[in-house]
Motif scaffolding. Structure first.
Motif, PDB file in Angstrom:
ATOM      1  N   SER A 181       6.104  -9.624 -13.857  1.00  0.00           N
ATOM      2  CA  SER A 181       4.804  -9.082 -14.248  1.00  0.00           C
ATOM      3  C   SER A 181       4.552  -7.733 -13.583  1.00  0.00           C
ATOM      4  O   SER A 181       4.051  -6.789 -14.213  1.00  0.00           O
ATOM      5  CB  SER A 181       3.702 -10.077 -13.877  1.00  0.00           C
ATOM      6  OG  SER A 181       2.437  -9.533 -14.149  1.00  0.00           O
ATOM      7  N   HIS A 182       4.902  -7.625 -12.312  1.00  0.00           N
ATOM      8  CA  HIS A 182       4.733  -6.362 -11.585  1.00  0.00           C
ATOM      9  C   HIS A 182       5.529  -5.235 -12.241  1.00  0.00           C
ATOM     10  O   HIS A 182       4.996  -4.140 -12.490  1.00  0.00           O
ATOM     11  CB  HIS A 182       5.180  -6.560 -10.132  1.00  0.00           C
ATOM     12  CG  HIS A 182       5.531  -5.287  -9.419  1.00  0.00           C
ATOM     13  ND1 HIS A 182       4.611  -4.306  -9.147  1.00  0.00           N
ATOM     14  CD2 HIS A 182       6.731  -4.830  -8.934  1.00  0.00           C
ATOM     15  CE1 HIS A 182       5.207  -3.308  -8.518  1.00  0.00           C
ATOM     16  NE2 HIS A 182       6.501  -3.601  -8.375  1.00  0.00           N
ATOM     17  N   LEU A 276      10.497  -2.859  -5.927  1.00  0.00           N
ATOM     18  CA  LEU A 276       9.148  -2.309  -5.883  1.00  0.00           C
ATOM     19  C   LEU A 276       9.066  -1.145  -6.866  1.00  0.00           C
ATOM     20  O   LEU A 276       9.767  -0.139  -6.691  1.00  0.00           O
ATOM     21  CB  LEU A 276       8.798  -1.807  -4.473  1.00  0.00           C
ATOM     22  CG  LEU A 276       8.365  -2.803  -3.406  1.00  0.00           C
ATOM     23  CD1 LEU A 276       9.454  -3.827  -3.113  1.00  0.00           C
ATOM     24  CD2 LEU A 276       7.971  -2.064  -2.128  1.00  0.00           C
ATOM     25  N   ALA A 277       8.253  -1.278  -7.894  1.00  0.00           N
ATOM     26  CA  ALA A 277       8.038  -0.176  -8.837  1.00  0.00           C
ATOM     27  C   ALA A 277       6.896   0.680  -8.305  1.00  0.00           C
ATOM     28  O   ALA A 277       5.780   0.191  -8.103  1.00  0.00           O
ATOM     29  CB  ALA A 277       7.704  -0.715 -10.221  1.00  0.00           C
ATOM     30  N   ILE A 278       7.178   1.951  -8.060  1.00  0.00           N
ATOM     31  CA  ILE A 278       6.220   2.838  -7.393  1.00  0.00           C
ATOM     32  C   ILE A 278       5.980   4.065  -8.267  1.00  0.00           C
ATOM     33  O   ILE A 278       6.920   4.787  -8.617  1.00  0.00           O
ATOM     34  CB  ILE A 278       6.746   3.262  -6.011  1.00  0.00           C
ATOM     35  CG1 ILE A 278       7.070   2.017  -5.162  1.00  0.00           C
ATOM     36  CG2 ILE A 278       5.738   4.153  -5.294  1.00  0.00           C
ATOM     37  CD1 ILE A 278       7.778   2.337  -3.859  1.00  0.00           C
ATOM     38  N   ILE A 290       0.692   5.312  -0.787  1.00  0.00           N
ATOM     39  CA  ILE A 290       0.878   4.524   0.446  1.00  0.00           C
ATOM     40  C   ILE A 290       0.128   3.191   0.321  1.00  0.00           C
ATOM     41  O   ILE A 290       0.639   2.131   0.719  1.00  0.00           O
ATOM     42  CB  ILE A 290       0.385   5.311   1.670  1.00  0.00           C
ATOM     43  CG1 ILE A 290       1.308   6.500   1.926  1.00  0.00           C
ATOM     44  CG2 ILE A 290       0.337   4.412   2.906  1.00  0.00           C
ATOM     45  CD1 ILE A 290       0.839   7.431   3.030  1.00  0.00           C
ATOM     46  N   SER A 291      -1.073   3.236  -0.242  1.00  0.00           N
ATOM     47  CA  SER A 291      -1.846   2.002  -0.438  1.00  0.00           C
ATOM     48  C   SER A 291      -1.112   1.052  -1.380  1.00  0.00           C
ATOM     49  O   SER A 291      -1.044  -0.166  -1.130  1.00  0.00           O
ATOM     50  CB  SER A 291      -3.229   2.344  -0.999  1.00  0.00           C
ATOM     51  OG  SER A 291      -3.966   1.170  -1.277  1.00  0.00           O
ATOM     52  N   ASP A 292      -0.532   1.592  -2.454  1.00  0.00           N
ATOM     53  CA  ASP A 292       0.242   0.754  -3.386  1.00  0.00           C
ATOM     54  C   ASP A 292       1.422   0.105  -2.677  1.00  0.00           C
ATOM     55  O   ASP A 292       1.708  -1.085  -2.864  1.00  0.00           O
ATOM     56  CB  ASP A 292       0.750   1.602  -4.552  1.00  0.00           C
ATOM     57  CG  ASP A 292      -0.344   1.950  -5.544  1.00  0.00           C
ATOM     58  OD1 ASP A 292      -1.478   1.454  -5.378  1.00  0.00           O
ATOM     59  OD2 ASP A 292      -0.059   2.732  -6.482  1.00  0.00           O
ATOM     60  N   ASN A 295       0.318  -2.744  -0.403  1.00  0.00           N
ATOM     61  CA  ASN A 295      -0.005  -3.952  -1.173  1.00  0.00           C
ATOM     62  C   ASN A 295       1.250  -4.643  -1.682  1.00  0.00           C
ATOM     63  O   ASN A 295       1.336  -5.881  -1.689  1.00  0.00           O
ATOM     64  CB  ASN A 295      -0.924  -3.597  -2.345  1.00  0.00           C
ATOM     65  CG  ASN A 295      -2.317  -3.207  -1.893  1.00  0.00           C
ATOM     66  OD1 ASN A 295      -2.783  -3.663  -0.845  1.00  0.00           O
ATOM     67  ND2 ASN A 295      -2.981  -2.359  -2.673  1.00  0.00           N
ATOM     68  N   LEU A 296       2.241  -3.856  -2.102  1.00  0.00           N
ATOM     69  CA  LEU A 296       3.478  -4.446  -2.609  1.00  0.00           C
ATOM     70  C   LEU A 296       4.234  -5.178  -1.500  1.00  0.00           C
ATOM     71  O   LEU A 296       4.812  -6.244  -1.734  1.00  0.00           O
ATOM     72  CB  LEU A 296       4.371  -3.360  -3.221  1.00  0.00           C
ATOM     73  CG  LEU A 296       3.987  -2.887  -4.623  1.00  0.00           C
ATOM     74  CD1 LEU A 296       4.814  -1.667  -5.033  1.00  0.00           C
ATOM     75  CD2 LEU A 296       4.178  -4.007  -5.641  1.00  0.00           C
ATOM     76  N   ILE A 297       4.230  -4.613  -0.297  1.00  0.00           N
ATOM     77  CA  ILE A 297       4.886  -5.297   0.824  1.00  0.00           C
ATOM     78  C   ILE A 297       4.192  -6.622   1.112  1.00  0.00           C
ATOM     79  O   ILE A 297       4.838  -7.665   1.297  1.00  0.00           O
ATOM     80  CB  ILE A 297       4.889  -4.389   2.069  1.00  0.00           C
ATOM     81  CG1 ILE A 297       5.788  -3.165   1.848  1.00  0.00           C
ATOM     82  CG2 ILE A 297       5.371  -5.166   3.297  1.00  0.00           C
ATOM     83  CD1 ILE A 297       5.703  -2.131   2.946  1.00  0.00           C
ATOM     84  N   GLU A 298       2.851  -6.599   1.139  1.00  0.00           N
ATOM     85  CA  GLU A 298       2.096  -7.824   1.431  1.00  0.00           C
ATOM     86  C   GLU A 298       2.324  -8.883   0.357  1.00  0.00           C
ATOM     87  O   GLU A 298       2.582 -10.059   0.660  1.00  0.00           O
ATOM     88  CB  GLU A 298       0.608  -7.495   1.547  1.00  0.00           C
ATOM     89  CG  GLU A 298       0.274  -6.639   2.771  1.00  0.00           C
ATOM     90  CD  GLU A 298      -1.172  -6.183   2.777  1.00  0.00           C
ATOM     91  OE1 GLU A 298      -1.884  -6.433   1.772  1.00  0.00           O
ATOM     92  OE2 GLU A 298      -1.590  -5.566   3.782  1.00  0.00           O
TER      93      GLU A 298
END
Length: 849
Positions: A181-182, A276-278, A290-292, A295-298
């Motif tokens: 989904s991510h 991780l899609a950034i 950086i915020s994205d 959140n992805l790490i968490e």
């Protein structure tokens, strides 16, 4: 073969599948252990055997056919270890690092050791199918402890941490779906296709960032009070750099998440590289990215029981991938500090991933290392990219806690030194023009060289004063015909004095001359006349009836002695002509087969004729005019001599008649000429006497042979060869290389040199970003030479405006050499050059159909 055991888990299946299609050694992990003393090789062998016997994952056979089975240590021979008396050469180290480990037979570890006067080095290679990088660091620590134990005389075996080969990793389908989904939400369903490179391009190179410790400490300080993981700025900067390298706004970065068991007495294979899609679009703020990432790490930690293979299969059932669809990976190695030994990660030189950023530390020794495939660098040196990445990481760290803050487009992508170098490379310098137009400059020359010979045509000499009076008569005839400033005037004639006075006459009243290639098919000429918007023509050679119907007004060229009746009208018109006025139209091929009409202005030519630094003739150029007038090399042949007090010798026979050209050069005592690259090489091979007496030979229009340049300069040691490069759209020359005898030495190719005066050159990627020094990029020209655009219904094509300046995308690829010269690398599209003329493959295909 060992007996079959349990089945592979999903991570092991992924790895085995990728091992089969990857280069040798791509899935090896290597560590260098340097002891601060000489170590007995027999103790090293015992320690290696004990480590292998102790950890069943290192003696486990794995295959897609037979699954997983542990081999009894009693049935295994010693771990393969080569012992050398001194440090081996690099090729031996590379061979060991990449030497195939037979994982189907349980060979998962091997080693190489050597000693110096006061130390011993052990290089250990393990297969990634057996353990991950995190566990490997623990394994090296355990090996050092084993050795200390042996050297102390204690025969017992200390087990320490155990690495099991059981199938501890259990995939959670809900976690897989979360990652799917991510990715779908960020990538619109399209996973990146990572090219499977071959040969040298598949080899990996590595470099450590020189200011690693400062960056790590800065990130630690800046993130401490912002609820941001220390690694988030590094991952963000890495994603931004990857975006530039691959040319996409959203990149997929692999980040390892510990997925298996982790207890005090057991570590199982269980680190999964998850995607991780950034989004690193230029208009996003760094703080948002950086915020994205945070959140992805968490969320990644909450959904870590997944494998990238299952994620990809669930997302793209109908797609096949040569490689794991990760643009790059970011990994961390925590290496324990051990007394008496230094442990460091050893680059392999090949990798399953095209680009990796590694953050590692051993006690107080912290480093950031970059490993990347040569093909991904596109020619840039790894040290240059590392320097750029350091600058980017620094700026990203500064953006932590900024709120809205800096946008990605405003981040520095080069160091100050790199930008200074690029600024120097890109600029050809100012062209301080000393005339308002070609016509004004010519009249200045007439005032000082009036009685000197300007043109030789049909074995007749014509002085500057004669040429001026004749061209004034042509100008007045055009005025009487109603020709206005900017009107296009076709000139139907070949090389000769009549054409030259026609060009001067049209330019004098602000009209635009259009040389017509009389040898072209009539259909082609009609198309060109329409494209250029020709209403007027000067008839020197007879104009075919089929063409006359396309031209409103045709004037016969007046006789050379025709007086001017109204010089005041000519002066008034000339006063309205300036460097931005159109001068001539040349035609280039279009993708449909139709010609594109390029409008070139006075300033574009004046920048070449003023202070002709590339024409090192020791005096005014006496130049042969042998290029077709519809080929823009004729611009150099005519205007460089006439606007500097030189001489033009018009060659009316075929340009391929090299023996005749040689005679003409000798007869008229010429000191310079232009030959296309093909004709230059033909002359070197079969008619070297062409170059006798010349000070300068200009060539270009295609790739020039370095061997031919060396040969002709060996024969004529005072001959200067100028390799000129430039599309018609940038007024003949964009850059040139002045080659003095002996300067090529053993080079296999000829540079296209540096930008000419009045021109700037940038090398840009597909998203119009500057590329690093050494990397391939499209040549984009700006400055005085860029033409006024295409006429007719053609779109702007490669022309564009920015900050009040004209630019032209050439479609040609090049790279900066360390000394600021340009190496030509070919075309972006399907164009090729034949005889110096651009030919579209599409045009040929269209004609065949």
């Amino acid at each position: 073969m060992p007996e079959a055991g349990h089945s592979l888990n999903s991570l092991e299946r992924d790895l085995l599948a990728h091992v089969a299609s990857s280069s040798q050694g791509a899935f090896h992990l290597a560590w260098r252990i340097t002891f601060d003393r000489k170590v007995d090789p027999s103790n090293l062998q015992i320690a290696l055997n004990r480590i292998r016997d102790q950890h069943e994952t290192l003696r486990t056979a794995r295959s897609l056919l037979n699954g997983v089975s542990v081999i009894d240590s009693a049935k295994m021979s010693d771990v393969h270890m080569d012992w050398l008396a001194c440090e081996p050469p690099e090729r031996v180290l590379r061979a060991l690092l990449k030497h195939t480990l037979d994982i189907e037979r349980g060979e998962c570890i091997r080693a190489l050791s050597w000693s110096s006067e006061n130390s011993t080095t052990l290089l250990v290679v393990v297969h990634h199918i057996a353990i991950d990088g995190r566990s490997a660091a623990n394994l090296m620590s355990s090996l050092v402890s084993q050795l200390h134990h042996l050297e102390s005389g204690d025969p017992s075996v200390k087990a320490g941490t155990v690495m099991s080969a059981d199938a501890s990793f259990i995939e959670d389908q809900d976690d897989v779906e979360w990652w799917v989904s991510h990715l779908k939400s960020k990538l619109n369903g399209d996973l990146p296709h990572i090219p499977l490179r071959g040969g040298l391009e598949s080899e990996s190179v590595n470099s450590s960032l020189t200011d690693s410790l400062r960056l790590i400490e800065a990130s630690s300080r800046k993130t401490a009070h912002e609820a941001v993981p220390e690694i988030a700025p590094f991952i963000t900067a890495w994603a931004i750099m990857l975006g530039r390298l691959v040319g996409r706004e959203t990149v997929v970065v692999g980040l390892p998440f510990v997925s298996g068991a982790d207890s005090s007495d057991e570590v199982r294979f269980g680190v999964s590289m998850l995607p991780l899609a950034i989004n690193v679009a230029l208009d996003r703020t760094v703080a948002d990215v950086i915020s994205d990432v945070t959140n992805l790490i968490e969320h990644g930690l909450e959904h870590r029981q997944a494998s990238v293979g299952s994620i990809v299969n669930s997302m793209s059932l109908d797609q096949t991938f040569d490689r794991t669809p990760l643009d790059g990976v970011f990994t961390i190695n925590q290496i324990p500090s051990i007394s008496g030994a230094t442990i460091s990660w050893e680059p392999i030189g090949s990798s399953p991933f095209q680009a990796s950023l590694l953050l590692s530390n051993q006690g107080e020794d912290q480093s950031i290392s970059l490993e990347i495939e040569i093909g991904m660098l596109k020619g840039e040196a790894i040290e240059s990219l590392s320097e750029r990445l350091s600058v980017l990481i620094d700026a990203t760290i500064d953006s932590v806690g900024e709120g809205l803050g800096t946008r990605i487009r405003d981040l520095p992508m080069f160091s100050v030194n790199q930008m200074n170098s690029l600024a120097a490379f890109e600029s050809g310098g100012e062209s301080n023009l000393d005339a308002q137009s070609i016509s004004h400059r010519f009249l200045d020359i007439v005032s000082t060289h009036g009685d000197e010979i300007a043109v030789i045509s049909d074995d007749k000499n014509f002085s500057y004063r004669t040429i001026e009076k004749w061209s004034a008569a042509v100008a007045e005839s055009l005025l009487h015909a109603g020709t206005q400033i900017g009107d296009r005037v076709a000139v139907f004639a070949g090389r000769g004095v009549e054409s030259i006075v026609s060009f001067l006459g049209a330019a004098r009243i602000g009209a635009v001359y259009v040389p017509v290639d009389a040898d072209a098919p009539e259909v082609k000429i009609c198309q060109q006349l329409r494209a250029a918007g020709v209403d007027h023509a000067i008839e020197i050679d007879s104009i075919a009836p089929e063409l006359r119907s396309h031209i409103s007004r045709i004037i016969k060229i007046p006789a050379a002695d025709t007086p001017v009746a109204d010089p005041i009208s000519l002066e008034n018109r000339l006063s309205r002509v300036n460097i931005d006025s159109g001068l001539y139209v040349m035609f280039t091929s279009g993708t449909t087969g139709d010609s594109k009409a390029v409008l070139i202005h006075h300033g574009g030519v004046l920048r070449l004729t003023h202070e002709q630094w590339f024409m090192q003739t020791g005096g005014p150029p006496r130049m042969l005019n042998s290029a077709p007038l519809a080929f823009d090399a004729s611009t150099i042949e005519i205007w460089c001599p006439l606007l500097s007090g030189g001489l033009v010798s018009c060659w009316k026979r075929p340009g391929s008649d090299l023996m005749g050209i040689a005679d003409r050069i000798a007869r008229d005592n010429l000191n310079s000429a232009w030959l296309t690259a093909a004709l230059f090489q033909t002359a070197v091979d079969g008619a070297p006497q062409v170059f006798s007496g010349l000070d300068v030979i200009l060539t270009g229009g295609d790739v020039v042979s370095a061997e031919h340049v060396r040969r002709i300069q060996a024969k004529f040691p005072n001959l200067i060869v100028v390799n000129g490069y430039g599309p018609t759209e940038n007024s003949v020359l964009t850059s040139c290389e002045v080659i003095v005898p002996g300067s090529l030495k053993d080079m296999d190719w000829v540079s296209i040199g540096r930008p000419v005066r009045g021109t700037s050159v940038q090398l840009l990627d597909e998203n119009n970003h500057r590329v690093g020094i050494g990397a391939s990029g499209q040549i984009v020209a700006s400055g005085m030479g860029v033409g006024l655009g295409y006429l007719g219904n053609d779109s702007s094509g490669g022309f564009f405006h920015q900050n009040g300046m004209r630019f032209y995308r050439t479609g040609d690829m090049a790279r900066w050499l360390p000394d600021g010269r340009l190496e030509f690398l070919g075309r972006l599209d399907g164009q090729l050059k034949i005889g110096g003329k651009r030919i579209e493959i599409g045009s040929v295909e269209s004609a065949i159909r």
